[in-house]
Write a protein that holds these residues in place. Sequence first.
Motif, PDB file in Angstrom:
ATOM      1  N   MET A  44      66.239  50.562  42.659  1.00 18.43           N
ATOM      2  CA  MET A  44      65.056  51.030  42.662  1.00 18.43           C
ATOM      3  C   MET A  44      65.031  52.203  43.577  1.00 18.43           C
ATOM      4  O   MET A  44      65.422  52.212  44.568  1.00 18.43           O
ATOM      5  N   SER A  45      64.522  53.442  42.976  1.00 15.14           N
ATOM      6  CA  SER A  45      64.325  54.615  43.719  1.00 15.14           C
ATOM      7  C   SER A  45      62.809  54.920  43.590  1.00 15.14           C
ATOM      8  O   SER A  45      62.233  54.574  42.624  1.00 15.14           O
ATOM      9  N   LEU A  46      62.425  55.609  44.642  1.00 10.85           N
ATOM     10  CA  LEU A  46      60.966  56.070  44.681  1.00 10.85           C
ATOM     11  C   LEU A  46      60.994  57.610  44.821  1.00 10.85           C
ATOM     12  O   LEU A  46      62.164  58.115  45.358  1.00 10.85           O
ATOM     13  N   ASN A  47      60.122  58.274  44.370  1.00 11.18           N
ATOM     14  CA  ASN A  47      59.797  59.619  44.386  1.00 11.18           C
ATOM     15  C   ASN A  47      58.396  59.929  45.272  1.00 11.18           C
ATOM     16  O   ASN A  47      57.512  59.414  45.427  1.00 11.18           O
ATOM     17  N   GLY A  48      58.849  60.744  46.268  1.00 14.10           N
ATOM     18  CA  GLY A  48      57.946  61.153  47.442  1.00 14.10           C
ATOM     19  C   GLY A  48      57.873  62.690  47.626  1.00 14.10           C
ATOM     20  O   GLY A  48      58.763  63.440  47.378  1.00 14.10           O
ATOM     21  N   ILE A  49      57.019  63.055  48.481  1.00 15.88           N
ATOM     22  CA  ILE A  49      56.616  64.286  49.046  1.00 15.88           C
ATOM     23  C   ILE A  49      56.302  64.245  50.424  1.00 15.88           C
ATOM     24  O   ILE A  49      55.773  63.327  50.939  1.00 15.88           O
ATOM     25  N   ASP A  50      56.537  65.620  50.960  1.00 11.43           N
ATOM     26  CA  ASP A  50      56.198  65.659  52.274  1.00 11.43           C
ATOM     27  C   ASP A  50      55.034  66.737  52.366  1.00 11.43           C
ATOM     28  O   ASP A  50      55.085  67.763  51.454  1.00 11.43           O
ATOM     29  N   THR A  51      53.724  66.449  53.117  1.00  7.72           N
ATOM     30  CA  THR A  51      52.721  67.294  53.114  1.00  7.72           C
ATOM     31  C   THR A  51      52.426  67.745  54.434  1.00  7.72           C
ATOM     32  O   THR A  51      52.602  67.108  55.465  1.00  7.72           O
ATOM     33  N   ALA A  52      51.931  69.250  54.602  1.00  8.19           N
ATOM     34  CA  ALA A  52      51.548  69.490  55.979  1.00  8.19           C
ATOM     35  C   ALA A  52      50.208  70.167  55.593  1.00  8.19           C
ATOM     36  O   ALA A  52      49.659  70.357  54.571  1.00  8.19           O
ATOM     37  N   SER A  53      49.658  71.072  56.562  1.00 10.16           N
ATOM     38  CA  SER A  53      48.428  71.497  56.684  1.00 10.16           C
ATOM     39  C   SER A  53      48.431  72.887  55.382  1.00 10.16           C
ATOM     40  O   SER A  53      47.155  72.666  54.841  1.00 10.16           O
ATOM     41  N   TYR A  54      49.326  73.352  55.218  1.00  3.20           N
ATOM     42  CA  TYR A  54      49.209  74.298  54.039  1.00  3.20           C
ATOM     43  C   TYR A  54      49.155  73.853  52.738  1.00  3.20           C
ATOM     44  O   TYR A  54      48.997  74.685  51.918  1.00  3.20           O
ATOM     45  N   GLN A  55      49.228  72.411  52.629  1.00  3.78           N
ATOM     46  CA  GLN A  55      48.802  71.900  51.323  1.00  3.78           C
ATOM     47  C   GLN A  55      47.414  71.115  51.271  1.00  3.78           C
ATOM     48  O   GLN A  55      47.145  70.448  50.384  1.00  3.78           O
ATOM     49  N   ALA A  56      46.654  71.687  52.308  1.00  5.63           N
ATOM     50  CA  ALA A  56      45.314  70.922  52.295  1.00  5.63           C
ATOM     51  C   ALA A  56      44.590  71.156  50.940  1.00  5.63           C
ATOM     52  O   ALA A  56      44.585  72.184  50.349  1.00  5.63           O
ATOM     53  N   GLY A  57      43.974  70.097  50.518  1.00  7.30           N
ATOM     54  CA  GLY A  57      43.284  69.996  49.299  1.00  7.30           C
ATOM     55  C   GLY A  57      43.887  69.371  48.246  1.00  7.30           C
ATOM     56  O   GLY A  57      43.479  69.192  47.070  1.00  7.30           O
ATOM     57  N   LEU A  58      45.433  69.409  48.316  1.00  7.83           N
ATOM     58  CA  LEU A  58      46.246  68.836  47.394  1.00  7.83           C
ATOM     59  C   LEU A  58      45.750  67.102  47.140  1.00  7.83           C
ATOM     60  O   LEU A  58      45.358  66.628  48.289  1.00  7.83           O
ATOM     61  N   GLU A  59      45.322  66.509  46.063  1.00  6.82           N
ATOM     62  CA  GLU A  59      45.005  65.331  45.860  1.00  6.82           C
ATOM     63  C   GLU A  59      45.918  64.501  45.404  1.00  6.82           C
ATOM     64  O   GLU A  59      46.625  64.510  44.159  1.00  6.82           O
ATOM     65  N   PRO A  60      46.485  63.618  46.388  1.00  4.74           N
ATOM     66  CA  PRO A  60      47.578  62.599  45.936  1.00  4.74           C
ATOM     67  C   PRO A  60      47.468  61.695  44.748  1.00  4.74           C
ATOM     68  O   PRO A  60      48.501  61.351  44.158  1.00  4.74           O
ATOM     69  N   GLY A  61      46.161  61.482  44.324  1.00  6.70           N
ATOM     70  CA  GLY A  61      45.962  60.608  43.177  1.00  6.70           C
ATOM     71  C   GLY A  61      46.451  61.264  41.848  1.00  6.70           C
ATOM     72  O   GLY A  61      46.669  60.905  41.050  1.00  6.70           O
ATOM     73  N   ARG A  62      46.596  62.662  41.890  1.00  6.37           N
ATOM     74  CA  ARG A  62      47.059  63.673  40.605  1.00  6.37           C
ATOM     75  C   ARG A  62      48.448  63.897  40.876  1.00  6.37           C
ATOM     76  O   ARG A  62      48.846  64.658  39.830  1.00  6.37           O
ATOM     77  N   VAL A  63      49.089  63.573  41.645  1.00  2.73           N
ATOM     78  CA  VAL A  63      50.566  63.846  41.865  1.00  2.73           C
ATOM     79  C   VAL A  63      51.386  62.717  41.439  1.00  2.73           C
ATOM     80  O   VAL A  63      51.139  61.647  42.169  1.00  2.73           O
ATOM     81  N   PRO A  64      52.319  63.046  40.674  1.00  2.56           N
ATOM     82  CA  PRO A  64      53.290  61.898  40.316  1.00  2.56           C
ATOM     83  C   PRO A  64      54.308  61.561  41.286  1.00  2.56           C
ATOM     84  O   PRO A  64      55.308  62.063  41.436  1.00  2.56           O
ATOM     85  N   MET A  65      53.890  60.637  42.309  1.00  4.84           N
ATOM     86  CA  MET A  65      54.921  60.135  43.293  1.00  4.84           C
ATOM     87  C   MET A  65      54.528  58.995  43.908  1.00  4.84           C
ATOM     88  O   MET A  65      53.469  58.310  43.463  1.00  4.84           O
ATOM     89  N   ASP A  66      55.487  58.090  44.481  1.00  4.31           N
ATOM     90  CA  ASP A  66      55.093  56.845  45.095  1.00  4.31           C
ATOM     91  C   ASP A  66      54.854  56.909  46.564  1.00  4.31           C
ATOM     92  O   ASP A  66      54.138  55.727  46.961  1.00  4.31           O
ATOM     93  N   PHE A  67      55.332  57.869  47.532  1.00  8.61           N
ATOM     94  CA  PHE A  67      54.807  58.011  48.620  1.00  8.61           C
ATOM     95  C   PHE A  67      54.844  59.493  49.111  1.00  8.61           C
ATOM     96  O   PHE A  67      55.007  60.253  48.217  1.00  8.61           O
ATOM     97  N   ASN A  68      53.901  59.453  50.286  1.00  4.22           N
ATOM     98  CA  ASN A  68      53.528  61.035  50.785  1.00  4.22           C
ATOM     99  C   ASN A  68      53.849  60.795  52.090  1.00  4.22           C
ATOM    100  O   ASN A  68      53.245  59.853  52.875  1.00  4.22           O
TER     101      ASN A  68
END
Length: 68
Positions: A1-25
């Motif tokens: 099983m593999s998971l898809n994820g992203i790394d976020t920092a302040s320059y992505q402020a406003g990103l809504e995790p519920g709208r991004v197809p990912m398993d982890f942040n």
Amino acid sequence: MSLNGIDTASYQAGLEPGRVPMDFNIVKATQGTGYVNPDFKRMADAVLKAGKLLGIYHYGAGKNPISE
């Protein structure tokens, strides 16, 4: 099983995790000895509210590892 994820920092402020197809942040919390991500709490709370896995990291500035 593999998971898809992203790394976020302040320059992505406003990103809504519920709208991004990912398993982890992985959210940047701090850097060096004086920086705190101003969007950290909002992003971390939004990740959990979206039912995603949450990771948190400190970004080392490459100066004094003891004080960091």
